[in-house]
Design a protein around this motif. Structure first.
Motif, PDB file in Angstrom:
ATOM      1  N   VAL A   9       0.817  -1.218   0.000  1.00  0.00           N
ATOM      2  CA  VAL A   9       0.000   0.000   0.000  1.00  0.00           C
ATOM      3  C   VAL A   9       0.853   1.272   0.000  1.00  0.00           C
ATOM      4  O   VAL A   9       0.524   2.245  -0.667  1.00  0.00           O
ATOM      5  CB  VAL A   9      -0.960   0.008   1.212  1.00  0.00           C
ATOM      6  N   MET A  10       1.961   1.243   0.730  1.00  0.00           N
ATOM      7  CA  MET A  10       2.727   2.477   0.898  1.00  0.00           C
ATOM      8  C   MET A  10       3.863   2.604  -0.119  1.00  0.00           C
ATOM      9  O   MET A  10       4.658   3.538  -0.035  1.00  0.00           O
ATOM     10  CB  MET A  10       3.292   2.542   2.321  1.00  0.00           C
ATOM     11  N   GLY A  11       3.958   1.642  -1.050  1.00  0.00           N
ATOM     12  CA  GLY A  11       5.042   1.666  -2.029  1.00  0.00           C
ATOM     13  C   GLY A  11       6.279   0.996  -1.466  1.00  0.00           C
ATOM     14  O   GLY A  11       6.755   0.004  -1.978  1.00  0.00           O
ATOM     15  N   LYS A  12       6.773   1.553  -0.379  1.00  0.00           N
ATOM     16  CA  LYS A  12       7.925   0.968   0.295  1.00  0.00           C
ATOM     17  C   LYS A  12       7.653   0.968   1.796  1.00  0.00           C
ATOM     18  O   LYS A  12       7.139   1.948   2.338  1.00  0.00           O
ATOM     19  CB  LYS A  12       9.185   1.807   0.033  1.00  0.00           C
ATOM     20  N   ALA A  13       8.039  -0.137   2.473  1.00  0.00           N
ATOM     21  CA  ALA A  13       7.898  -0.169   3.935  1.00  0.00           C
ATOM     22  C   ALA A  13       8.926   0.769   4.560  1.00  0.00           C
ATOM     23  O   ALA A  13       8.650   1.464   5.531  1.00  0.00           O
ATOM     24  CB  ALA A  13       8.095  -1.587   4.459  1.00  0.00           C
ATOM     25  N   ILE A  14      10.138   0.764   3.992  1.00  0.00           N
ATOM     26  CA  ILE A  14      11.168   1.693   4.458  1.00  0.00           C
ATOM     27  C   ILE A  14      11.083   2.906   3.530  1.00  0.00           C
ATOM     28  O   ILE A  14      11.326   2.786   2.337  1.00  0.00           O
ATOM     29  CB  ILE A  14      12.573   1.051   4.387  1.00  0.00           C
ATOM     30  N   HIS A  15      10.706   4.034   4.093  1.00  0.00           N
ATOM     31  CA  HIS A  15      10.496   5.275   3.334  1.00  0.00           C
ATOM     32  C   HIS A  15       9.277   5.195   2.402  1.00  0.00           C
ATOM     33  O   HIS A  15       9.401   5.143   1.170  1.00  0.00           O
ATOM     34  CB  HIS A  15      11.755   5.663   2.544  1.00  0.00           C
ATOM     35  N   PRO A  16       8.102   5.199   3.002  1.00  0.00           N
ATOM     36  CA  PRO A  16       6.853   5.109   2.231  1.00  0.00           C
ATOM     37  C   PRO A  16       6.669   6.319   1.311  1.00  0.00           C
ATOM     38  O   PRO A  16       7.289   7.361   1.518  1.00  0.00           O
ATOM     39  CB  PRO A  16       5.757   5.132   3.309  1.00  0.00           C
ATOM     40  N   VAL A  17       5.797   6.145   0.309  1.00  0.00           N
ATOM     41  CA  VAL A  17       5.556   7.251  -0.633  1.00  0.00           C
ATOM     42  C   VAL A  17       4.084   7.655  -0.714  1.00  0.00           C
ATOM     43  O   VAL A  17       3.742   8.546  -1.465  1.00  0.00           O
ATOM     44  CB  VAL A  17       6.055   6.885  -2.064  1.00  0.00           C
ATOM     45  N   PHE A  18       3.206   7.038   0.067  1.00  0.00           N
ATOM     46  CA  PHE A  18       1.775   7.173  -0.244  1.00  0.00           C
ATOM     47  C   PHE A  18       1.060   8.388   0.340  1.00  0.00           C
ATOM     48  O   PHE A  18      -0.056   8.705  -0.046  1.00  0.00           O
ATOM     49  CB  PHE A  18       1.032   5.874   0.059  1.00  0.00           C
ATOM     50  N   GLY A  19       1.697   9.129   1.256  1.00  0.00           N
ATOM     51  CA  GLY A  19       1.002  10.238   1.915  1.00  0.00           C
ATOM     52  C   GLY A  19       0.999  11.512   1.095  1.00  0.00           C
ATOM     53  O   GLY A  19       2.043  11.958   0.627  1.00  0.00           O
ATOM     54  N   LEU A  20      -0.166  12.095   0.909  1.00  0.00           N
ATOM     55  CA  LEU A  20      -0.315  13.364   0.189  1.00  0.00           C
ATOM     56  C   LEU A  20      -1.306  14.239   0.945  1.00  0.00           C
ATOM     57  O   LEU A  20      -2.171  13.719   1.649  1.00  0.00           O
ATOM     58  CB  LEU A  20      -0.866  13.109  -1.218  1.00  0.00           C
ATOM     59  N   PRO A  21      -1.197  15.573   0.807  1.00  0.00           N
ATOM     60  CA  PRO A  21      -2.205  16.413   1.451  1.00  0.00           C
ATOM     61  C   PRO A  21      -3.580  16.055   0.894  1.00  0.00           C
ATOM     62  O   PRO A  21      -3.752  16.008  -0.320  1.00  0.00           O
ATOM     63  CB  PRO A  21      -1.790  17.833   1.069  1.00  0.00           C
ATOM     64  N   GLY A  22      -4.499  15.752   1.784  1.00  0.00           N
ATOM     65  CA  GLY A  22      -5.853  15.413   1.336  1.00  0.00           C
ATOM     66  C   GLY A  22      -6.068  13.938   1.080  1.00  0.00           C
ATOM     67  O   GLY A  22      -7.143  13.548   0.628  1.00  0.00           O
ATOM     68  N   GLY A  23      -5.085  13.104   1.364  1.00  0.00           N
ATOM     69  CA  GLY A  23      -5.342  11.672   1.167  1.00  0.00           C
ATOM     70  C   GLY A  23      -4.092  10.861   0.968  1.00  0.00           C
ATOM     71  O   GLY A  23      -3.055  11.128   1.577  1.00  0.00           O
ATOM     72  N   ILE A  24      -4.220   9.873   0.106  1.00  0.00           N
ATOM     73  CA  ILE A  24      -3.113   8.947  -0.152  1.00  0.00           C
ATOM     74  C   ILE A  24      -3.037   8.684  -1.655  1.00  0.00           C
ATOM     75  O   ILE A  24      -3.987   8.948  -2.388  1.00  0.00           O
ATOM     76  CB  ILE A  24      -3.324   7.615   0.614  1.00  0.00           C
ATOM     77  N   SER A  25      -1.889   8.185  -2.111  1.00  0.00           N
ATOM     78  CA  SER A  25      -1.683   8.019  -3.556  1.00  0.00           C
ATOM     79  C   SER A  25      -2.316   6.732  -4.088  1.00  0.00           C
ATOM     80  O   SER A  25      -2.642   6.638  -5.260  1.00  0.00           O
ATOM     81  CB  SER A  25      -0.191   8.026  -3.874  1.00  0.00           C
ATOM     82  N   ARG A  26      -2.425   5.729  -3.243  1.00  0.00           N
ATOM     83  CA  ARG A  26      -3.128   4.511  -3.653  1.00  0.00           C
ATOM     84  C   ARG A  26      -3.753   3.883  -2.417  1.00  0.00           C
ATOM     85  O   ARG A  26      -3.402   4.201  -1.289  1.00  0.00           O
ATOM     86  CB  ARG A  26      -2.225   3.516  -4.373  1.00  0.00           C
ATOM     87  N   SER A  27      -4.680   2.979  -2.636  1.00  0.00           N
ATOM     88  CA  SER A  27      -5.382   2.434  -1.480  1.00  0.00           C
ATOM     89  C   SER A  27      -5.413   0.916  -1.523  1.00  0.00           C
ATOM     90  O   SER A  27      -4.584   0.283  -2.174  1.00  0.00           O
ATOM     91  CB  SER A  27      -6.788   3.023  -1.415  1.00  0.00           C
ATOM     92  N   ILE A  28      -6.389   0.359  -0.858  1.00  0.00           N
ATOM     93  CA  ILE A  28      -6.520  -1.094  -0.752  1.00  0.00           C
ATOM     94  C   ILE A  28      -7.666  -1.536  -1.659  1.00  0.00           C
ATOM     95  O   ILE A  28      -8.737  -0.922  -1.656  1.00  0.00           O
ATOM     96  CB  ILE A  28      -6.786  -1.477   0.713  1.00  0.00           C
ATOM     97  N   THR A  29      -7.422  -2.590  -2.438  1.00  0.00           N
ATOM     98  CA  THR A  29      -8.483  -3.067  -3.327  1.00  0.00           C
ATOM     99  C   THR A  29      -9.213  -4.236  -2.668  1.00  0.00           C
ATOM    100  O   THR A  29      -8.734  -4.824  -1.695  1.00  0.00           O
ATOM    101  CB  THR A  29      -7.897  -3.555  -4.666  1.00  0.00           C
ATOM    102  N   LYS A  30     -10.350  -4.550  -3.255  1.00  0.00           N
ATOM    103  CA  LYS A  30     -11.141  -5.683  -2.778  1.00  0.00           C
ATOM    104  C   LYS A  30     -10.312  -6.968  -2.837  1.00  0.00           C
ATOM    105  O   LYS A  30     -10.401  -7.829  -1.958  1.00  0.00           O
ATOM    106  CB  LYS A  30     -12.360  -5.816  -3.696  1.00  0.00           C
ATOM    107  N   GLU A  31      -9.468  -7.063  -3.887  1.00  0.00           N
ATOM    108  CA  GLU A  31      -8.635  -8.263  -4.051  1.00  0.00           C
ATOM    109  C   GLU A  31      -7.564  -8.370  -2.962  1.00  0.00           C
ATOM    110  O   GLU A  31      -7.152  -9.473  -2.593  1.00  0.00           O
ATOM    111  CB  GLU A  31      -7.938  -8.268  -5.429  1.00  0.00           C
ATOM    112  N   ASP A  32      -7.103  -7.194  -2.490  1.00  0.00           N
ATOM    113  CA  ASP A  32      -6.065  -7.196  -1.441  1.00  0.00           C
ATOM    114  C   ASP A  32      -6.629  -7.620  -0.083  1.00  0.00           C
ATOM    115  O   ASP A  32      -5.905  -8.105   0.785  1.00  0.00           O
ATOM    116  CB  ASP A  32      -5.490  -5.767  -1.229  1.00  0.00           C
ATOM    117  N   LEU A  33      -7.915  -7.358   0.107  1.00  0.00           N
ATOM    118  CA  LEU A  33      -8.497  -7.412   1.453  1.00  0.00           C
ATOM    119  C   LEU A  33      -8.311  -8.738   2.198  1.00  0.00           C
ATOM    120  O   LEU A  33      -7.986  -8.727   3.394  1.00  0.00           O
ATOM    121  CB  LEU A  33      -9.980  -7.027   1.382  1.00  0.00           C
TER     122      LEU A  33
END
Lengths: 487, 328
Positions: free
Chosen positions: A159-183
């Motif tokens: 979800v975060m791209g990388k566990a060490i030094h994630p990339v997913f946080g942006l103002p107003g949300g996140i760059s990618r999320s969790i899909t039904k298939e991931d759940l």
């Protein structure tokens, strides 16, 4: 003969630290100083960088808790742009944050502090490490720890791209999320995490709580400080790592103050000493009274021990049961025993597992609406989260184009710095007398800081240095009279 | 025959490289089975003196992460260099300077000033700042001096191999350890990663236009990026075309642009210059003013193009104060 004992550098923590112990003519401790010998200057080189790069740049303050800096920075960006992320974004962030907490707490318990408990504080030096832990508890348990950690890291990478030094946080949300298939993977890991949290607490119970020697150390005055305690809580004063207000309780356990993160400058200030690169935060309205405990001194603690003291409950059922047992066995609230931090840490690990289970059951967690594009002109933003090592504050000011003009970072280990310094001093005073010093005693001095899981990479946004431990003992004329090694 | 001896050591880094080693997970047990780790301060209590006591060249390999910016770190890496047959620069900071290298756009005094004097939460500082030597009632306390300039590992000692990345990807760490154990190493000085651009392993490669034509550069918070389409084609400054592959395009999988932590391929001298010219060449205009206006949308060229490589770059110091020239 007066002498100075230098422990440099200290081991099994993140980053570099040094302890200087001054002995008097009777061989008793005059004072022990806990020093942090590095500084990197992130506050300065953040200036001129785009604000949206802060979650990635500040994660390089610490590769052990990059997610904490990433999340504090991301929440500061929400505040900077005055944008409220959709519920899905908040819940996914909190979910990932709790997975990170479990992984980090497990690392500390099994790899860093655990050897002192599982293998023993006075065990041979070569065994006081993760390999010694595996030797003691068996490879099966070792593989269980490694396997659980691997699952958490894989979900973080996903979800975060990388566990060490994630990339997913942006103002107003996140760059990618969790899909039904991931759940399904998340649900499976959540169930196993709850089991693992209970397993770790049982291990602690069997090895530590049932050992009268350990309990004697944990509850001894040598490892006790009566300070203020700070931690994030939700509206009902339940523990929360991702969101809430900062609640401070006094040495008597009663609420001293509760404030929103945006008000931190009204309540917190930092003291500078010339002999350490780390700064010493304190409660501004009480003031800096030196390295003293008690209600008249502004020194406070953060991290698991402090969080459990600062909150009124855990908010999840199994963690709550353990929380109640913890206060019962430790003799009521607040708990002032520094070494009880390791127990509190495991209770938090179970909380995170239960919280993970709640969040993956929430239908919002796979809602594709996870971004709100910011439209306001930025000016100032403050983000506060609980890092595994305690309260973490990121504060940015920018120009109209969102370029940083001022950055202030108050990092978890900084918040604990004064209490850590006191703990090391007191442990040295309690453990060294008549000039008698050996490796086991010095390791027990180190246990006084290790309980906090300090991260000096974070604490000074510093350049971690080398880790070996050697103790040089000099006479008053600075002639080397003896050298002790942990080897 | 005894097992080869290995050391892991950190200098000016964040600990992420250490975590990456832990992230080998069960493979770390294989490593422990194949080699003797004789020095790994974050996890084991072996000391500097143990290293000093070793015969020169008795370590098979020293993996060193972090940039170099204090004499203390310099001494330690010189010591490890003497003891080790091979030195591997482990991760972006040792390889190219890394994010701590961004400090090279400022002087050390500026960094100290910001943290201890101008901080919003230091109101009682009275001008106090950390000193190399402090007299306290009980005696004298000392702190190491920090260099004014952040250096890469190969600017202070000879380096045999480089493992790129912030942190190095786990599969590359495994591969490097495997090649060392099997003695199947490429020529000295090599970067232990594939020598091709990241785009080559990017899942969105098919959506990359043959000819890019950029009318604007966007910042990641300004759009909701399409999770399937080439990020560069969407206007984001993705450094994939100029960055070495080997990470599996992890950041792009996270739906964010590549920021270049793996560094350049072997054909490039200066990563930032290459990245800057590559992006500039995409601009779809022949009018000078228009070109300038489009490029002005890149808010922070130094932090974007040299995010991990300023100390290794041709621009590695904008100004060398007199007192810093003697620093190695």
């Amino acid at each position: 003969m007066a002498r100075k004992i230098t422990i440099d550098p200290i081991t099994r923590l993140e980053g570099h630290g040094k302890i200087d112990i001054f002995l008097n003519d009777q061989g008793n401790v005059d004072r022990a100083y806990f020093q942090v010998p590095e500084s990197r200057g992130f506050e300065r080189f953040a200036i001129g960088r785009p604000a949206e790069d802060m979650p990635q740049i500040t994660s390089r303050i610490c590769g052990v808790c990059p997610t904490a800096h990433h999340m504090a920075a991301t929440r500061a960006l929400d505040d900077l742009y005055k944008v409220d992320p959709p519920p899905a974004a908040k819940k996914v962030r909190e979910l990932m944050y709790n997975i990170f907490f479990m992984e980090d707490h497990a690392l500390h318990f099994f790899f860093l502090a655990g050897p002192d408990f599982v293998v023993g504080p006075q065990a041979p030096k070569a065994e006081r490490n993760i390999l010694g832990v595996l030797g003691k508890v068996g490879n099966e348990i070792g593989l269980k720890v490694i396997g659980m950690r691997k699952q958490w890291r894989e979900l973080m990478n996903l979800v975060m791209g990388k566990a060490i030094h994630p990339v997913f946080g942006l103002p107003g949300g996140i760059s990618r999320s969790i899909t039904k298939e991931d759940l399904p993977r998340f649900i499976k890991t959540a169930d196993e995490s709850v089991e693992f949290g209970q397993f770790a607490l049982k291990l602690f119970n069997d090895i530590v709580l049932k050992n009268p020697d350990y309990m004697h150390h944990i509850t001894s005055d040598t490892y006790t400080h009566k300070t203020y305690y700070m931690g994030l809580v939700d509206k009902n004063n339940r523990i929360n790592f991702y969101d809430g207000d900062l609640r401070v309780v006094g040495p008597d356990g009663k609420e001293y103050v509760k404030f929103g993160g945006r008000q931190y400058l009204d309540h917190m200030d930092e003291h500078v000493e010339p002999w350490s690169y780390i700064k010493f935060p304190y409660l501004k309205n009480i003031g800096w009274k030196g390295f003293e405990d008690g209600a008249d001194s502004g020194i406070f603690a953060v991290a698991p021990l402090a969080r459990l003291n600062a909150a009124e409950s855990m908010g999840t059922p199994l963690a709550q049961e353990n929380y109640e047992q913890y206060f019962k066995i430790c003799g009521g609230k607040p708990v002032h025993f520094t070494l009880a931090t390791s127990w509190a840490r495991l209770i938090e690990m179970l909380y995170s597992a239960e919280r993970m289970k709640e969040l993956v059951a929430d239908p919002d967690i796979i809602n594709p609406d996870f971004r709100t594009i910011p439209t306001n002109t930025p000016s100032e933003g403050i983000g506060v989260v609980e890092a595994p090592r305690g309260t973490l504050i990121h504060h940015y000011r920018t120009d109209d184009n969102g370029i940083i003009t001022k950055a202030n970072l108050i990092v978890a280990t900084q918040n604990n710095a004064a209490r850590i310094a006191m703990s090391v001093d007191k442990a040295a005073r309690g453990l060294i007398s008549g000039g008698k010093v050996d490796d086991g005693i010095l390791n027990m001095v180190e246990m006084a800081f290790r309980a906090y899981d300090p991260c000096h990479g974070c604490g000074t946004h510093a350049l971690p240095g080398e880790m070996p431990l050697v103790v040089d003992i000099y006479d008053r004329d600075h002639n080397l009279v003896r050298q002790l090694r942990q080897d | 025959m005894s097992k080869p001896k290995v050391a892991f050591y950190w200098c000016a880094s964040c600990g992420g490289c250490e975590e990456a080693v832990v992230d080998l997970a069960e493979d770390i047990l294989k490593v422990v089975g194949a080699v003797d780790i004789v020095f790994w301060p974050v996890a084991l209590d072996f000391k500097r003196e143990d290293v000093e006591a070793m015969a020169d060249n008795s370590l098979a390999v020293a993996f060193i992460n972090g940039a170099i910016r204090s004499s203390e770190q310099h001494e330690m890496v010189e010591l490890l260099r003497r003891k080790a047959g091979l030195v591997v620069a482990f991760g972006s900071c040792a390889h190219l300077g890394g994010i701590p290298g961004l400090a090279n756009t400022f002087r050390r005094a500026d960094l100290i000033d910001e943290a201890y004097h101008k901080s919003l939460s230091v109101t009682d500082g009275n001008g106090t700042e950390p000193l190399e030597k402090t007299e306290v009632p009980e005696g004298t306390l000392t702190l190491p001096k920090l260099w004014d300039t952040v250096k890469t590992l190969d600017q202070v000692i000879k380096v045999d191999y480089y493992l790129p990345g912030c942190p190095p990807p786990v599969n590359l760490i495994n591969g490097a350890i495997g090649s060392i154990l099997k003695n199947e190493l490429p020529p000295p000085g090599s970067v232990l990663a594939p020598d091709m651009a990241l785009c080559e392993e990017c899942e969105r490669r098919a959506t990359k236009p043959d000819k890019m034509a950029q009318r604007e550069f966007l910042r990641p918070h300004q759009i909701k990026a399409d999770p399937e389409k080439c990020l560069l084609a969407q206007g984001l400054l993705c450094l994939g075309p100029v960055t070495r592959k080997g990470c599996g395009a992890a950041c792009v999988k996270g739906n964010m642009p590549c920021t270049g932590c793996m560094g350049p391929t072997s054909h490039v001298v200066d990563f930032g210059t290459k990245a800057l010219t590559a992006m500039a060449s995409l601009v779809d205009s022949n009018d000078d003013r228009e070109i300038a206006a489009i490029l002005d949308q890149i808010a922070d060229p130094v932090g974007t193009f040299y995010r991990y490589s300023l100390p290794a770059s041709l621009l590695h110091r904008s100004y060398q104060p007199e007192h810093a020239k003697g620093e190695k």
